[in-house]
Motif scaffolding. Structure first.
Motif, PDB file in Angstrom:
ATOM      1  N   LEU A  44       0.723  -1.650  -0.031  1.00 59.09           N
ATOM      2  CA  LEU A  44       0.338  -0.181  -0.324  1.00 59.09           C
ATOM      3  C   LEU A  44       0.738   1.283   0.339  1.00 59.09           C
ATOM      4  O   LEU A  44       0.674   1.942  -0.749  1.00 59.09           O
ATOM      5  CB  LEU A  44      -0.845  -0.168   1.179  1.00 59.09           C
ATOM      6  CG  LEU A  44      -2.130  -0.386   1.724  1.00 59.09           C
ATOM      7  CD1 LEU A  44      -2.586  -1.256   2.919  1.00 59.09           C
ATOM      8  CD2 LEU A  44      -2.912  -0.776  -0.002  1.00 59.09           C
ATOM      9  N   LEU A  45       1.943   1.101   0.826  1.00 53.06           N
ATOM     10  CA  LEU A  45       2.543   1.942   1.045  1.00 53.06           C
ATOM     11  C   LEU A  45       3.132   2.968  -0.460  1.00 53.06           C
ATOM     12  O   LEU A  45       3.659   3.719  -0.883  1.00 53.06           O
ATOM     13  CB  LEU A  45       3.955   2.232   1.922  1.00 53.06           C
ATOM     14  CG  LEU A  45       4.552   3.633   2.697  1.00 53.06           C
ATOM     15  CD1 LEU A  45       3.909   4.503   2.301  1.00 53.06           C
ATOM     16  CD2 LEU A  45       5.833   2.847   3.281  1.00 53.06           C
ATOM     17  N   ASN A  57       2.407   1.894  -4.009  1.00 50.67           N
ATOM     18  CA  ASN A  57       1.712   1.795  -4.631  1.00 50.67           C
ATOM     19  C   ASN A  57       0.789   2.747  -4.087  1.00 50.67           C
ATOM     20  O   ASN A  57      -0.160   2.811  -5.325  1.00 50.67           O
ATOM     21  CB  ASN A  57       0.667   0.430  -5.322  1.00 50.67           C
ATOM     22  CG  ASN A  57       2.518  -0.463  -5.455  1.00 50.67           C
ATOM     23  OD1 ASN A  57       2.382  -0.423  -6.540  1.00 50.67           O
ATOM     24  ND2 ASN A  57       2.424  -1.468  -4.702  1.00 50.67           N
ATOM     25  N   ARG A  58       0.284   3.160  -3.049  1.00 54.69           N
ATOM     26  CA  ARG A  58      -1.015   3.711  -2.894  1.00 54.69           C
ATOM     27  C   ARG A  58      -0.733   5.137  -2.290  1.00 54.69           C
ATOM     28  O   ARG A  58      -1.434   5.915  -1.942  1.00 54.69           O
ATOM     29  CB  ARG A  58      -2.208   3.192  -2.011  1.00 54.69           C
ATOM     30  CG  ARG A  58      -2.670   1.190  -3.283  1.00 54.69           C
ATOM     31  CD  ARG A  58      -3.619   2.380  -4.638  1.00 54.69           C
ATOM     32  NE  ARG A  58      -4.127   1.094  -5.124  1.00 54.69           N
ATOM     33  CZ  ARG A  58      -3.670   0.860  -6.495  1.00 54.69           C
ATOM     34  NH1 ARG A  58      -2.094   1.257  -6.728  1.00 54.69           N
ATOM     35  NH2 ARG A  58      -4.507  -0.588  -6.959  1.00 54.69           N
ATOM     36  N   THR A  59       0.207   5.676  -2.020  1.00 52.18           N
ATOM     37  CA  THR A  59       0.336   6.521  -1.113  1.00 52.18           C
ATOM     38  C   THR A  59       1.856   7.396  -2.421  1.00 52.18           C
ATOM     39  O   THR A  59       2.644   7.436  -3.409  1.00 52.18           O
ATOM     40  CB  THR A  59       1.051   6.209  -0.107  1.00 52.18           C
ATOM     41  OG1 THR A  59       1.785   5.625  -0.282  1.00 52.18           O
ATOM     42  CG2 THR A  59       0.706   5.244   0.727  1.00 52.18           C
ATOM     43  N   THR A  60       1.350   9.006  -1.707  1.00 56.03           N
ATOM     44  CA  THR A  60       2.950   9.867  -2.400  1.00 56.03           C
ATOM     45  C   THR A  60       4.032   9.202  -2.213  1.00 56.03           C
ATOM     46  O   THR A  60       4.852   9.649  -2.742  1.00 56.03           O
ATOM     47  CB  THR A  60       1.766  10.677  -1.910  1.00 56.03           C
ATOM     48  OG1 THR A  60       1.102  11.609  -2.580  1.00 56.03           O
ATOM     49  CG2 THR A  60       3.188  12.303  -2.255  1.00 56.03           C
ATOM     50  N   PHE A  61       4.398   8.789  -0.981  1.00 55.88           N
ATOM     51  CA  PHE A  61       5.375   8.412   0.117  1.00 55.88           C
ATOM     52  C   PHE A  61       6.047   7.214  -1.824  1.00 55.88           C
ATOM     53  O   PHE A  61       7.281   7.324  -1.952  1.00 55.88           O
ATOM     54  CB  PHE A  61       5.300   7.789   1.219  1.00 55.88           C
ATOM     55  CG  PHE A  61       6.813   7.554   1.493  1.00 55.88           C
ATOM     56  CD1 PHE A  61       7.797   7.983   2.303  1.00 55.88           C
ATOM     57  CD2 PHE A  61       6.933   5.429   1.189  1.00 55.88           C
ATOM     58  CE1 PHE A  61       8.780   7.590   2.833  1.00 55.88           C
ATOM     59  CE2 PHE A  61       7.896   5.755   2.188  1.00 55.88           C
ATOM     60  CZ  PHE A  61       9.354   6.302   2.349  1.00 55.88           C
ATOM     61  N   GLY A  62       5.780   6.281  -2.040  1.00 56.18           N
ATOM     62  CA  GLY A  62       5.834   5.774  -3.268  1.00 56.18           C
ATOM     63  C   GLY A  62       5.584   6.374  -4.069  1.00 56.18           C
ATOM     64  O   GLY A  62       7.264   5.812  -4.737  1.00 56.18           O
ATOM     65  N   ARG A  63       4.935   7.216  -4.455  1.00 49.96           N
ATOM     66  CA  ARG A  63       5.688   7.630  -5.568  1.00 49.96           C
ATOM     67  C   ARG A  63       6.879   8.707  -6.690  1.00 49.96           C
ATOM     68  O   ARG A  63       7.164   8.527  -6.899  1.00 49.96           O
ATOM     69  CB  ARG A  63       4.268   8.559  -6.370  1.00 49.96           C
ATOM     70  CG  ARG A  63       3.374   8.361  -6.724  1.00 49.96           C
ATOM     71  CD  ARG A  63       1.912   8.506  -7.039  1.00 49.96           C
ATOM     72  NE  ARG A  63       1.683   8.951  -6.377  1.00 49.96           N
ATOM     73  CZ  ARG A  63       0.670   9.380  -5.994  1.00 49.96           C
ATOM     74  NH1 ARG A  63       0.111   8.387  -5.411  1.00 49.96           N
ATOM     75  NH2 ARG A  63      -0.077  10.460  -4.914  1.00 49.96           N
ATOM     76  N   ARG A  64       6.674   9.462  -4.750  1.00 48.35           N
ATOM     77  CA  ARG A  64       8.351  10.102  -4.702  1.00 48.35           C
ATOM     78  C   ARG A  64       9.316   9.323  -4.382  1.00 48.35           C
ATOM     79  O   ARG A  64      10.937   9.186  -5.343  1.00 48.35           O
ATOM     80  CB  ARG A  64       8.386  10.822  -3.482  1.00 48.35           C
ATOM     81  CG  ARG A  64       6.929  11.848  -3.352  1.00 48.35           C
ATOM     82  CD  ARG A  64       7.161  12.586  -1.964  1.00 48.35           C
ATOM     83  NE  ARG A  64       6.397  13.768  -2.129  1.00 48.35           N
ATOM     84  CZ  ARG A  64       5.533  14.671  -1.059  1.00 48.35           C
ATOM     85  NH1 ARG A  64       6.005  14.174   0.250  1.00 48.35           N
ATOM     86  NH2 ARG A  64       4.828  15.590  -1.264  1.00 48.35           N
ATOM     87  N   THR A  65       9.150   8.027  -4.129  1.00 51.80           N
ATOM     88  CA  THR A  65      10.647   6.707  -4.163  1.00 51.80           C
ATOM     89  C   THR A  65      10.676   6.699  -5.036  1.00 51.80           C
ATOM     90  O   THR A  65      11.886   6.426  -5.571  1.00 51.80           O
ATOM     91  CB  THR A  65      10.114   5.056  -2.484  1.00 51.80           C
ATOM     92  OG1 THR A  65       9.615   5.885  -1.927  1.00 51.80           O
ATOM     93  CG2 THR A  65      10.617   4.666  -3.121  1.00 51.80           C
ATOM     94  N   GLN A  95      13.495  12.123   1.764  1.00 57.20           N
ATOM     95  CA  GLN A  95      12.875  11.581   1.595  1.00 57.20           C
ATOM     96  C   GLN A  95      13.434   9.969   1.257  1.00 57.20           C
ATOM     97  O   GLN A  95      13.815   8.861   1.664  1.00 57.20           O
ATOM     98  CB  GLN A  95      12.591  11.058   0.259  1.00 57.20           C
ATOM     99  CG  GLN A  95      12.087   9.996  -0.726  1.00 57.20           C
ATOM    100  CD  GLN A  95      10.757   9.598  -0.492  1.00 57.20           C
ATOM    101  OE1 GLN A  95       9.615  10.240   0.299  1.00 57.20           O
ATOM    102  NE2 GLN A  95      10.134   8.978  -0.532  1.00 57.20           N
TER     103      GLN A  95
END
Length: 349
Positions: free
Chosen positions: A211-212, A214-222, A242
């Motif tokens: 979830l972290l 694929n479904r959060t801004t944190f994941g997209r920033r990573t 980050q």
């Protein structure tokens, strides 16, 4: 004699041929992106490899391999390294590396099993393991993000330091756990519908990691930082912060894994987590996480962990030597990296 074509009302020019042939919006929305197709193929390939290993185990040692207790053992062993691999997946997806995970697990486990710590009971053991893991992750992240150190060097230094500190704390001896709550968690009485608690913890960490990512801004920033750190910075992402968060996450996973290992073994040793960095990196790469960053998959990493654990179990059931296991793992890592390099070249062309 030709006459100029007057524009329609509103001043909008007539659509060109390319525009007339453009597919409707609905069909564009329903077309599956190519990346999803690649991920599906990769996942199916990993499932195929895992199925082939299961068949191999059933053929070589059918009664022993297919025994319920042995399957529980495989899942339990996969749980500890699996939690570490979830954190490693985030770090590699961001273009980093963490060579200290095994040493951090060892340090967390021995610090959590000292006599002073065990006086605080179950909560004290769990809290200490997690805090030590977070502390090591904070040091790694600060050195890399704000100290401008290369991840390889910073985490290699942490590997040596954590191993040395673990040896200093234990003085080379095994620290036995005396807290009943910790010991009970590893017993059969703690099973939930026949499933060991450690497997449930691994499942929870896997779901949270998926979830972290694929479904959060944190994941997209990573993923953005791993794909192109400079472009991510220009897009407004605080790259240094980050990266700090990512190594904190890796340390947190190591702390959780250390507590799970204490529950599993009933002790803390400075040799705990030996070669965990190799297994975690290999599982993430085999699962499809790009070694150079920019792509990560939690599902693939979990399948990679299960593949490695199953291989180890099959070798053990067939009384194969440990050096043969390491050679096989090394060959699998090389093959996975070669496949990744070829895939990236195909995508670029």
């Amino acid at each position: 004699m030709t006459h100029p074509v007057s524009p329609p009302a509103g001043g909008v020019p007539p659509a060109s041929g390319a525009e007339k042939q453009a597919p409707p919006a609905e069909s564009r929305r329903t077309a599956p992106p190519a990346v999803f197709a690649r991920l599906d193929v990769r996942t199916l390939s990993l499932l195929g490899v895992l199925a082939a290993l299961v068949v191999a185990g059933c053929v070589t040692r059918p009664e022993a391999f297919w025994d319920v207790d042995n399957l529980r053992l495989v899942l339990t062993q996969a749980s500890v390294i699996g939690v570490v691999t979830v954190g490693m997946t985030f770090v590699i997806a961001a273009g980093g590396i963490d060579l200290s995970v095994g040493a951090v697990v060892a340090l967390s486990s021995v610090w959590a099993t000292t006599v002073a710590t065990q006086e605080f009971g179950f909560t004290g053991v769990l809290f200490t393991a997690v805090v030590v893991g977070l502390g090591c992750g904070l040091v790694n992240g600060a050195l890399i993000a704000y100290g401008a150190m290369v991840p390889f060097i910073a985490t290699l230094a942490m590997l040596a330091s954590a191993r040395g500190l673990a040896l200093l704390i234990t003085e080379g001896r095994t620290q036995r756990v005396t807290v009943e709550g910790v010991l009970d968690l590893g017993g059969r009485e703690a099973y939930v519908l026949g499933v060991p608690p450690l497997v449930l913890v691994f499942a929870a960490v896997t779901v949270a990691g998926w979830l972290l990512l694929n479904r959060t801004t944190f994941g997209r920033r990573t993923v953005a930082v791993g794909g192109n750190a400079e472009a991510a910075r220009l897009a407004g992402i605080d790259v240094r912060r980050q990266r700090l968060y990512l190594y904190l996450l890796s340390g947190l996973c190591c702390g959780i894994a250390a507590f799970m290992l204490v529950v599993l073994s009933g002790s803390g040793q400075n040799t705990n987590g030996n070669l965990y960095e190799l297994d975690a990196i290999a599982a993430a790469i085999i699962g499809g996480t790009l070694l150079s960053g920019g792509r990560g998959t939690i599902v693939g990493s979990v399948l990679g962990v299960l593949i490695f654990t199953t291989i180890t179990n099959i070798f053990a059931l067939n009384n194969a030597q440990s050096d043969v296991q390491q050679i096989a793992k090394g060959a699998i890592i090389v093959a996975a990296v070669l496949v990744q390099s070829r895939t990236v070249r195909n995508e670029l062309t």
